[in-house]
Design a protein around this motif. Structure first.
Motif, PDB file in Angstrom:
ATOM      1  N   VAL A   1       0.995  -0.976  -0.222  1.00 47.20           N
ATOM      2  CA  VAL A   1       0.319  -0.029   0.190  1.00 47.20           C
ATOM      3  C   VAL A   1       0.574   1.492   0.007  1.00 47.20           C
ATOM      4  CG1 VAL A   1      -1.355   0.752   0.816  1.00 47.20           C
ATOM      5  CG2 VAL A   1      -1.999  -1.441   1.018  1.00 47.20           C
ATOM      6  N   ALA A   2       1.003   2.105  -1.511  1.00 44.36           N
ATOM      7  CA  ALA A   2       1.859   3.222  -1.505  1.00 44.36           C
ATOM      8  C   ALA A   2       0.825   4.102  -2.131  1.00 44.36           C
ATOM      9  CB  ALA A   2       3.056   3.013  -1.365  1.00 44.36           C
ATOM     10  N   THR A   3       1.108   5.693  -1.665  1.00 41.15           N
ATOM     11  CA  THR A   3       0.752   6.826  -2.635  1.00 41.15           C
ATOM     12  C   THR A   3       1.851   6.848  -3.785  1.00 41.15           C
ATOM     13  OG1 THR A   3       2.046   8.801  -1.821  1.00 41.15           O
ATOM     14  CG2 THR A   3       0.006   7.672  -0.395  1.00 41.15           C
ATOM     15  N   ARG A   4       0.987   7.524  -5.014  1.00 45.38           N
ATOM     16  CA  ARG A   4       2.036   7.872  -6.227  1.00 45.38           C
ATOM     17  C   ARG A   4       2.040   9.001  -6.483  1.00 45.38           C
ATOM     18  NH1 ARG A   4      -1.699   4.539 -10.734  1.00 45.38           N
ATOM     19  NH2 ARG A   4      -0.821   1.788 -10.086  1.00 45.38           N
ATOM     20  N   ALA A   5       1.996  10.035  -5.216  1.00 53.59           N
ATOM     21  CA  ALA A   5       2.307  11.481  -4.908  1.00 53.59           C
ATOM     22  C   ALA A   5       2.864  11.516  -3.506  1.00 53.59           C
ATOM     23  CB  ALA A   5       1.211  12.376  -5.510  1.00 53.59           C
ATOM     24  N   ASP A   6       3.464  12.582  -3.501  1.00 44.96           N
ATOM     25  CA  ASP A   6       4.140  13.192  -1.798  1.00 44.96           C
ATOM     26  C   ASP A   6       2.548  13.888  -0.859  1.00 44.96           C
ATOM     27  OD1 ASP A   6       6.633  13.005  -2.922  1.00 44.96           O
ATOM     28  OD2 ASP A   6       7.240  14.870  -3.498  1.00 44.96           O
ATOM     29  N   ALA A   7       2.468  12.750  -0.418  1.00 41.60           N
ATOM     30  CA  ALA A   7       1.418  13.185   1.258  1.00 41.60           C
ATOM     31  C   ALA A   7       2.221  13.696   2.636  1.00 41.60           C
ATOM     32  CB  ALA A   7       0.957  11.754   0.612  1.00 41.60           C
ATOM     33  N   TYR A   8       0.805  13.782   3.215  1.00 41.91           N
ATOM     34  CA  TYR A   8       1.026  13.371   4.643  1.00 41.91           C
ATOM     35  C   TYR A   8       0.608  12.305   5.057  1.00 41.91           C
ATOM     36  CZ  TYR A   8       4.151  17.826   3.848  1.00 41.91           C
ATOM     37  OH  TYR A   8       4.827  18.567   3.577  1.00 41.91           O
ATOM     38  N   VAL A   9       0.933  11.483   6.540  1.00 41.08           N
ATOM     39  CA  VAL A   9      -0.508  10.813   6.653  1.00 41.08           C
ATOM     40  C   VAL A   9      -1.178  11.687   7.954  1.00 41.08           C
ATOM     41  CG1 VAL A   9      -0.434   8.911   8.321  1.00 41.08           C
ATOM     42  CG2 VAL A   9       1.470   9.004   6.292  1.00 41.08           C
ATOM     43  N   ASP A  10      -2.416  11.526   7.276  1.00 46.28           N
ATOM     44  CA  ASP A  10      -3.615  12.635   8.337  1.00 46.28           C
ATOM     45  C   ASP A  10      -4.124  11.544   9.748  1.00 46.28           C
ATOM     46  OD1 ASP A  10      -5.162  14.854   8.677  1.00 46.28           O
ATOM     47  OD2 ASP A  10      -6.068  13.060   8.638  1.00 46.28           O
ATOM     48  N   HIS A  11      -4.073  10.105   9.147  1.00 41.90           N
ATOM     49  CA  HIS A  11      -4.995   9.134  10.532  1.00 41.90           C
ATOM     50  C   HIS A  11      -4.335   7.647   9.868  1.00 41.90           C
ATOM     51  CE1 HIS A  11      -7.480   7.593  12.933  1.00 41.90           C
ATOM     52  NE2 HIS A  11      -7.996   7.294  11.950  1.00 41.90           N
ATOM     53  N   VAL A  12      -4.604   7.149  10.940  1.00 47.15           N
ATOM     54  CA  VAL A  12      -3.943   5.723  10.836  1.00 47.15           C
ATOM     55  C   VAL A  12      -4.734   4.834  11.661  1.00 47.15           C
ATOM     56  CG1 VAL A  12      -2.279   3.828  10.432  1.00 47.15           C
ATOM     57  CG2 VAL A  12      -1.682   5.998  10.525  1.00 47.15           C
ATOM     58  N   GLU A  13      -5.702   3.984  10.446  1.00 47.64           N
ATOM     59  CA  GLU A  13      -6.672   2.966  11.537  1.00 47.64           C
ATOM     60  C   GLU A  13      -6.066   2.002  12.782  1.00 47.64           C
ATOM     61  OE1 GLU A  13      -9.457   3.121  11.311  1.00 47.64           O
ATOM     62  OE2 GLU A  13      -9.752   4.867   9.656  1.00 47.64           O
ATOM     63  N   ASP A  14      -6.960   1.731  13.834  1.00 49.74           N
ATOM     64  CA  ASP A  14      -6.143   0.436  14.279  1.00 49.74           C
ATOM     65  C   ASP A  14      -6.158  -0.513  14.295  1.00 49.74           C
ATOM     66  OD1 ASP A  14      -5.096   0.024  16.834  1.00 49.74           O
ATOM     67  OD2 ASP A  14      -7.213  -0.702  18.114  1.00 49.74           O
ATOM     68  N   VAL A  15      -4.652  -0.475  13.537  1.00 45.36           N
ATOM     69  CA  VAL A  15      -4.224  -1.700  12.556  1.00 45.36           C
ATOM     70  C   VAL A  15      -2.895  -1.880  12.827  1.00 45.36           C
ATOM     71  CG1 VAL A  15      -3.700  -3.225  10.303  1.00 45.36           C
ATOM     72  CG2 VAL A  15      -6.159  -1.776  10.430  1.00 45.36           C
ATOM     73  N   THR A  16      -2.184  -3.253  13.014  1.00 45.30           N
ATOM     74  CA  THR A  16      -0.608  -2.910  13.321  1.00 45.30           C
ATOM     75  C   THR A  16       0.045  -4.621  12.359  1.00 45.30           C
ATOM     76  OG1 THR A  16       0.957  -2.870  14.821  1.00 45.30           O
ATOM     77  CG2 THR A  16      -0.883  -3.788  15.475  1.00 45.30           C
ATOM     78  N   THR A  17       1.074  -4.639  12.698  1.00 48.22           N
ATOM     79  CA  THR A  17       1.753  -5.781  11.748  1.00 48.22           C
ATOM     80  C   THR A  17       1.352  -6.902  13.179  1.00 48.22           C
ATOM     81  OG1 THR A  17       3.784  -5.210  11.384  1.00 48.22           O
ATOM     82  CG2 THR A  17       4.281  -7.172  12.104  1.00 48.22           C
ATOM     83  N   GLY A  18       0.740  -7.608  12.027  1.00 52.30           N
ATOM     84  CA  GLY A  18      -0.011  -9.321  12.768  1.00 52.30           C
ATOM     85  C   GLY A  18      -1.850  -9.503  11.583  1.00 52.30           C
ATOM     86  N   ASP A  19      -1.838  -8.252  12.076  1.00 52.53           N
ATOM     87  CA  ASP A  19      -3.766  -8.091  12.302  1.00 52.53           C
ATOM     88  C   ASP A  19      -3.783  -8.778  10.477  1.00 52.53           C
ATOM     89  OD1 ASP A  19      -3.617  -7.080  14.564  1.00 52.53           O
ATOM     90  OD2 ASP A  19      -3.978  -5.028  14.286  1.00 52.53           O
ATOM     91  N   ARG A  20      -4.815  -9.570  11.051  1.00 53.18           N
ATOM     92  CA  ARG A  20      -5.867  -9.553   9.421  1.00 53.18           C
ATOM     93  C   ARG A  20      -6.819  -8.952   9.172  1.00 53.18           C
ATOM     94  NH1 ARG A  20      -4.102 -14.777   8.232  1.00 53.18           N
ATOM     95  NH2 ARG A  20      -3.466 -16.435   9.629  1.00 53.18           N
ATOM     96  N   VAL A  21      -6.309  -8.459   8.262  1.00 50.53           N
ATOM     97  CA  VAL A  21      -7.399  -7.793   7.385  1.00 50.53           C
ATOM     98  C   VAL A  21      -8.074  -8.328   6.373  1.00 50.53           C
ATOM     99  CG1 VAL A  21      -5.715  -6.219   8.228  1.00 50.53           C
ATOM    100  CG2 VAL A  21      -5.432  -6.093   5.704  1.00 50.53           C
TER     101      VAL A  21
END
Length: 474
Positions: free
Chosen positions: A198-218
């Motif tokens: 998951v990546a952007t194709r333009a320069d961006a600023y992260v505004d918010h991250v959901e409660d998802v971390t390494t090891g979680d199933r999505v």
């Protein structure tokens, strides 16, 4: 003086010397003479043994031999081996033992009066023949060779008693599946086709991250992160200002904005401050790099997600076993607590220069997710075909370096060598591609003894055959 008389006189003299030495010692009873005890053991021969003494063997049965009387380091005489005790393959068990005449016997070898003697050969198997009866340096008679008595020089005849004593065993040639499993270590790896970044194709600023971390199933479509990108917002404003303009819509799609977000902007005709990115597939979050407030350059990884419903097992097969590996062969993979079955899906087209091994790939279903990346695995690959082929036990094949051969049991104690072409090996059997048929019998044990006798007979026939003038002068 004959050899037995000389031997008896020598031993008697040694025994007398030992007795005199014992009588001259100071004090104590006279010891039993050492050589007298040895002579008593030497003279106690089995009554069944016949024929002249052909050699002498260590009294303990060790493979130490002598052509003349000899003693061990502890003073014991070697055991005399008579001609009937010497294991030979070139005469039947009921044949009289040729050799030196014993007490009360006539001189010269015994001959069959009803057959014609072609020549006489050396009794010790040396390539030496004579047109007339003679003796060797040990006094043993040369063995008569009869005309027409050996039509096939490659065939060896062995009496039933000698077959039993030498441990000759045979087996029937059968058709069977010859398979040799190749066992190598392996590791569980991700299926490269099921990994998404998951990546952007333009320069961006992260505004918010959901409660998802390494090891979680999505799940596919689940929100992961919201970003503010000036270039994306400019494309969104152009889309709203020019409704129905295909160029504006294509521009914002090229910036990797999802169809759901584009449809929402067209419906509300507003440009959101932050664009939400969702998971592109069901899977496990392997890596999270997105942090609220950070700046992400175009192409920076925010999340890495992998679908573990199918994984790969990578194993390195040694170069010597690579010829038996084929794409599509069944493979068994064992990991702690589980055994799975798959197929060889890929043989990588390169040999590792350091390990001299080639990597193979096995795809395995992993619905319960028990197979994890980098997990150790034992891989067993069933090489060979599942079709039955003509096969013999490995012990039946005689390797000569330039060719392979087996010994055929022709019945009535007769054996003959036969050249064969071998194929695959596995589980104690060898595939025979040419030279044998199912149902024939081959020697599987003690075949080297019969093969040595066959080679000896062939050598005698080719190197020691009498000249033609011998036959003409008889």
């Amino acid at each position: 003086m004959s050899r037995p008389v000389w031997l008896a006189g020598t031993v008697a003299a040694l025994a007398a010397g030992g007795a005199g030495y014992g009588a001259g010692r100071m004090g104590g009873p006279d010891p039993v003479p050492l050589f007298a005890r040895a002579w008593a053991g030497f003279a106690a021969e089995p009554s069944a043994a016949t024929g002249p003494v052909v050699y002498y063997q260590d009294p303990d049965g060790k493979p130490v031999y002598s052509l003349s009387p000899m003693m061990t380091e502890d003073g014991r005489l070697f055991r005399a081996v008579q001609a009937s005790e010497d294991l030979r393959f070139d005469r039947p068990a009921t044949e009289d033992v040729p050799g030196r005449a014993g007490p009360g016997e006539g001189d010269g070898p015994k001959k069959d009066p009803g057959r014609t003697v072609r020549y006489y050969r050396n009794p010790m198997g040396l390539p030496d023949t004579s047109p007339i009866p003679k003796k060797d340096s040990m006094g043993m008679d040369y063995i008569p060779v009869y005309a027409g008595g050996d039509p096939d020089p490659d065939t060896v005849t062995v009496s039933p008693g000698r077959i039993q004593r030498t441990g000759v065993r045979s087996a029937v040639v059968e058709r069977r599946v010859v398979s040799r499993p190749v066992r190598v270590p392996g590791t569980v790896a991700l299926d490269e086709r099921r990994v998404t970044v998951v990546a952007t194709r333009a320069d961006a600023y992260v505004d918010h991250v959901e409660d998802v971390t390494t090891g979680d199933r999505v799940r596919k479509g689940q929100n992961l992160v919201s970003v503010y990108a000036p270039e994306i917002n400019a494309a969104a404003a152009q889309l709203i200002a020019n409704p129905g303009f295909d160029g504006a819509r294509r521009r914002i799609r090229n910036l990797n904005v999802s169809e759901a977000v584009i449809a929402e902007m067209e419906r509300t005709r507003t440009v959101p401050r932050a664009i939400t990115w969702a998971s592109p597939r069901d899977g496990l979050v392997l890596e999270r790099r997105a942090v609220e407030g950070m700046k992400a350059a175009a192409g920076d990884t925010l999340f890495r997600i992998a679908d573990l419903s199918q994984v790969w097992v990578l194993a390195d097969v040694p170069e010597r076993d690579l010829a038996g590996i084929r794409v599509g062969q069944a493979a068994t993979v064992r990991v702690p607590g589980r055994t799975a079955t798959g197929q060889v899906g890929m043989i990588y087209p390169q040999v590792n220069r350091e390990t001299r091994a080639t990597r193979i790939r096995i795809a395995l279903p992993n619905p319960d997710g028990l197979l994890l990346p980098d997990m150790y695995a034992d891989v067993e690959i069933a090489t060979g075909s599942t079709e039955p082929v003509v096969a013999v036990p490995e012990g039946a094949v005689i390797e000569t370096g330039a060719r392979q051969a087996v010994l055929i049991e022709a019945g009535e104690g007769r054996f003959a060598p036969r050249a064969v072409e071998i194929g695959r090996r596995g589980e104690g059997y060898v595939e025979i591609r040419a030279g044998l048929r199912a149902g024939e019998r081959v020697v599987t044990a003690a075949n080297f003894l019969i093969d040595a006798e066959s080679n000896l007979k062939a050598a005698l026939a080719s190197l020691a055959a009498p000249p033609a003038d011998w036959e003409a002068g008889r």
